[in-house]
Design an enzyme around this catalytic site. Structure first.
Site, short mmCIF file in Angstrom:
data_model
loop_
_atom_site.label_atom_id
_atom_site.label_comp_id
_atom_site.label_asym_id
_atom_site.label_seq_id
_atom_site.Cartn_x
_atom_site.Cartn_y
_atom_site.Cartn_z
N TYR A 166 15.86 -18.22 -10.94
CA TYR A 166 16.49 -17.85 -9.67
C TYR A 166 17.99 -17.71 -9.92
CZ TYR A 166 16.71 -17.44 -4.60
OH TYR A 166 16.90 -16.97 -3.33
N LYS A 222 -11.98 -9.84 -2.35
CA LYS A 222 -11.67 -8.75 -3.28
C LYS A 222 -10.58 -9.20 -4.25
CE LYS A 222 -13.05 -4.41 -3.64
NZ LYS A 222 -14.41 -3.94 -3.41
N GLU A 267 -9.39 -0.33 1.25
CA GLU A 267 -10.67 -1.02 1.45
C GLU A 267 -11.05 -1.01 2.93
OE1 GLU A 267 -13.82 -3.11 -0.40
OE2 GLU A 267 -11.99 -2.39 -1.35
N ASP A 268 -12.31 -0.71 3.18
CA ASP A 268 -12.90 -0.85 4.53
C ASP A 268 -12.08 -0.10 5.59
OD1 ASP A 268 -14.84 -2.32 3.35
OD2 ASP A 268 -14.30 -4.24 4.25
N ASP A 291 -14.36 1.91 -1.59
CA ASP A 291 -15.59 2.30 -0.89
C ASP A 291 -16.04 3.69 -1.34
OD1 ASP A 291 -15.58 -0.05 0.72
OD2 ASP A 291 -14.00 0.84 1.92
N GLY A 310 -20.69 9.29 4.71
CA GLY A 310 -19.38 8.71 4.96
C GLY A 310 -18.56 8.67 3.68
N ALA A 311 -17.67 7.68 3.59
CA ALA A 311 -16.77 7.60 2.43
C ALA A 311 -17.55 7.45 1.13
CB ALA A 311 -15.80 6.44 2.61
N ALA A 312 -18.47 6.47 1.09
CA ALA A 312 -19.22 6.22 -0.15
C ALA A 312 -20.12 7.38 -0.50
CB ALA A 312 -20.03 4.94 -0.01
N ASN A 324 -26.34 -3.07 2.92
CA ASN A 324 -26.32 -4.52 2.80
C ASN A 324 -26.09 -5.18 4.15
OD1 ASN A 324 -26.75 -6.28 0.64
ND2 ASN A 324 -24.97 -5.52 -0.49
#
Length: 490
Positions: free
Chosen positions: A116, A171, A213-214, A239, A273-275, A365
């Protein structure tokens, strides 16, 4: 007791139970739990007296309601006293799952002076003179932001940023465990595309990569595309790209099992969708014979009106025969079914209508598009996203190694060449002499996976003109961006 859902460690409970001190009491407990549809995973004696034995009985159940039924079944036994029930998943999350630790010792005044003030000022000045030094002298070299707006949390929908935090913590823990990457959750209290892009751009200097994500489709496509254009660090939507990489790896080995070529098969994908979109784009890039994309209104086909740009692109580049029916009709005669959508859309009888030696990836899932037990009666290879079933297709096979490779290469973007290299690396970890109908992907705990993926991705970043090769001798090709077809999606 019949249950439609499969018991899972995600609904594991531990019950502290007092039973009479006789030879049959503990056996009655395990029998009753099994008859109630639970899977007993542990039984520990924790205390006793002349009249009683105290045990902790741990079992997997199908959901919260089923857990209550199991408890009631044990409570109804003569002489049994269920004293406490603990949900093991909630216990694991108490206080969160990650923390920050210092990499340097701070024991003396000298330590403080270097880490520091005043010593740190010299490092700040060096970075100001040469911003590229931030990768060398700060956490940027090994740190990823896990960014979510909570609009598409797992399969649960729009739960918001606070409710998404347990997923983002998980994650981050996986990044560290499997890739040695320091990741941190960044959950945003906005679902406005412009705001999300602006916020991520503003925080980007601290990170070596962005993991989206999501975030719900189709908004996620625009967010990713705009960030990729604006930032000089890789932007990766797990995803999309993580799922696509793992599916391609699994399909590579599944086709080896049944002796078919990707160029000869017809694939049906449930969920655009996305996947699903990313999976189809990667399969098309690899030369798949044909794909039919299905969503709520049935198959996407030319002539269908009211499509968003991403779906319009799919309608124009898939479905060669322009099939316009429902999902059940689409799978008739198909070689491969890939589900990234919703539970219980198909039955075993539907799978029986597929081509000989069919392949089923039911990845919703916790409940797949078709019961894997029924699917295995008719399909040659069956995979799910569940950890308690053979052939778990899990994104943790991909993203830790992908980011490890990109960070090590100081990559400025994620490309489709990296996706193809990563998929090949994952498939090759299994080894052609090891694959069979129940082993088409390596275990998520296989220590070879992340290093192999990282090496392949690093080679792809450093040598983009090479040809894709097995993970043992990586050298991927320079390919178009995986999201190129969706970049205009609003």
């Amino acid at each position: 007791m019949a249950i439609s859902r499969l018991p899972s460690a995600g609904f594991s409970i531990t019950m502290r139970i007092a039973v009479p001190a006789d030879a049959s009491s503990i056996g009655r407990l395990t029998t009753a739990a099994g008859e109630a549809g639970a899977i007993v995973t542990a039984l520990d004696v924790v205390d006793s007296d002349p009249a009683h034995v105290i045990v902790d009985l741990t079992c997997d159940t199908a959901d919260a309601g089923h857990a209550d039924q199991v408890v009631q079944a044990l409570t109804a036994l003569d002489g049994v006293d269920v004293r406490k029930v603990s949900d093991r998943t909630f216990l694991l999350h108490l206080g969160g799952k990650i923390e920050v630790n210092s990499k340097v010792a701070l024991r003396t005044r000298d330590d403080l002076s270097r880490a520091y003030t005043p010593g740190v000022a010299r490092v700040c000045q060096a970075i100001a003179e040469n911003p590229a030094d931030a990768r060398r002298l700060t956490i940027k070299r090994n740190t990823v932001a896990v960014v979510s707006d909570g609009s598409a949390v797992l399969g649960l929908g729009n739960l918001g940023p606070a409710a998404s935090l347990p997923v983002m913590e998980g994650k981050a823990a996986l990044f560290k465990r499997f890739g040695g990457v320091d990741a941190w959750p960044v959950v945003l209290d906005t679902q406005d595309t412009d705001e999300i892009v602006s916020i991520v751009k503003a925080i980007a200097p601290a990170y070596g990569g962005i993991n989206l994500e999501d975030i719900a489709a189709p908004r996620c496509f625009e967010i990713e595309a705009r960030l990729r254009e604006a930032l000089d660090i890789p932007v990766f939507h797990d995803d999309q790209h993580g799922t696509a990489i793992c599916v391609l790896a699994a399909l590579t080995n599944a086709l080896r099992v049944v002796g078919k070529q990707l160029s000869d098969v017809r694939v049906v994908v449930s969920g655009a969708g996305a996947a699903g979109t990313a999976i189809m784009k990667l399969l098309l890039r690899q030369g798949v014979g044909d794909i039919i994309a299905c969503d709520r209104q049935g198959a996407l086909h030319r002539g269908l009106t009211g499509l968003n740009p991403a779906w319009q692109w799919l309608a124009e580049h898939t479905n060669k025969e322009n099939y316009s029916g429902d999902l059940r009709g689409a799978v008739k005669g198909a070689d491969v079914f890939i589900g990234v959508s919703a539970p219980n859309l198909l039955t075993g009888e539907d799978i029986a209508t597929m081509a000989e030696d069919s392949i089923v990836f039911a990845l919703a899932n916790p409940d797949p598009e078709v019961d894997p037990r029924e699917a295995r009666k008719h399909a040659a290879v069956v995979a799910t996203g569940r950890s308690d079933q053979p052939n778990q297709i899990n994104n943790v096979l991909a993203f830790p190694g992908v980011f490890r490779g990109m960070l090590d290469a100081h990559a400025e973007e994620f490309t489709e060449e990296m996706a193809l290299a990563a998929a090949q690396a994952i498939a090759d970890v299994v080894g052609e002499d090891k694959i069979n109908p129940t082993v088409i992907v390596p275990s998520v705990f296989d220590a070879r996976v992340a290093p192999a993926v990282a090496a392949a991705v690093r080679a792809a970043a450093q040598n983009p003109d090479a040809t894709p090769a097995p993970a043992a001798d990586p050298g991927p090709a320079d390919l178009p961006e995986i999201a190129a077809g969706a970049s205009a999606t609003p």
